[in-house]
Design a protein around this motif. Structure first.
Motif: not given
Length: 290
Positions: A204-227
């Motif tokens: 939950e902690k990591t998931a929440l941080k990712l959503i707060q930073e990138y907004g959506t799953i799509e945007q997380i995937i688009e920015s995957i190289n920054k993770l």
């Protein structure tokens, strides 16, 4: 559009019945009629329900139900809710019994084969939110994704009369994200109670941080190289399950259920309700109905 009038309360029937059953059954207090019919879940359901009506004073009420364990979600993922044991034998007869009691109050019972109560609630909430304030009564956090303009959720807390109410304006302060982002959060972290994994190794902690930073799953995937490298690997290794988990988490708001405000108006014949309570030997509930 005319002024909104009063409010409609959409009740998550299964959430209240299960909660009521287990709250009383853990002490072995099954409550049975003289014919041996267990009534503890029905009794506690009514205590929860009547308290909520008293507190939130809705002008309209609808009660929504699951219609069996097989739904489109179990077709998508065979293990969905697969960790749940069969309901206790004392609870089984109470599934129909509670609907009879709800019926005695002249409240519509709504359910649709192949869908969950959540999907009925989501659909009815969207249908009515343009005309009337909607309040959803549940113990289930998944429903928080439905919070929107005109749609609030009351989550039942321990005991009777304790609620945490979520509304669109205050939601980010309570949860740190927007209501719709709950679906993406669940896609990432999964849901142990519904038995789908999300991305293995992301909690939950990591998931929440990712959503707060990138907004959506799509945007997380688009920015995957920054993770971070570890997170990248987890997401890449679990891409299919990530998308599937998101699909399982999303409540459908466009299924074919309807219930008019006219049918949902909150009024009942006290004599019919009292008669039903007496049939079930739940006389001490009579004092709770006005």
């Amino acid at each position: 559009m005319s002024e909104k009038q009063n409010s409609i309360m959409l009740v998550d029937g299964m959430a209240l019945l299960f909660r009521g059953f287990f709250a009383t059954a853990f002490r072995g207090n099954f409550m049975k009629t003289s014919k041996g019919l267990p009534t503890n879940g029905v009794y506690q359901f009514m205590r929860y329900f009547l308290d909520a009506v008293d507190k939130f004073t809705p002008s309209h009420v609808i009660c929504c139900w699951d219609m069996g364990s097989k739904t489109f979600r179990t077709e998508l993922y065979n293990d969905y809710k697969g960790n749940r044991s069969e309901p206790p034998e004392e609870l089984i007869p109470q599934f129909e019994l509670i609907k009879e009691v709800v019926d005695a109050f002249d409240i519509p019972n709504v359910g649709l084969e192949n869908f969950e109560a959540d999907d009925c609630i989501g659909t009815l909430a969207r249908q009515h939110a343009t005309d009337i304030d909607v309040l959803i009564l549940t113990g289930d956090q998944d429903i928080l994704q439905l919070v929107d303009d005109g749609i609030s959720v009351a989550i039942m807390r321990k005991g009777i009369g304790n609620y945490e109410v979520f509304e669109k304006d205050t939601f980010p302060g309570q949860k740190g994200i927007q209501p719709k982002q709950i679906v993406d959060l669940k896609g990432l972290m999964g849901d142990t109670s519904d038995n789908y994994p999300g991305v293995k190794g992301i909690g939950e902690k990591t998931a929440l941080k990712l959503i707060q930073e990138y907004g959506t799953i799509e945007q997380i995937i688009e920015s995957i190289n920054k993770l971070p490298k570890g997170v990248q690997k987890k997401i890449r290794d679990n891409m299919d399950m990530l998308q599937l988990s998101r699909q399982l988490a999303e409540i459908k708001c466009d299924i074919s259920v309807k219930c008019s405000l006219e049918d949902a108006a909150w009024h009942y014949d006290k004599r019919i309700v009292e008669s039903k309570f007496r049939d079930l030997e739940l006389g001490n509930l009579v004092k709770l109905v006005n």
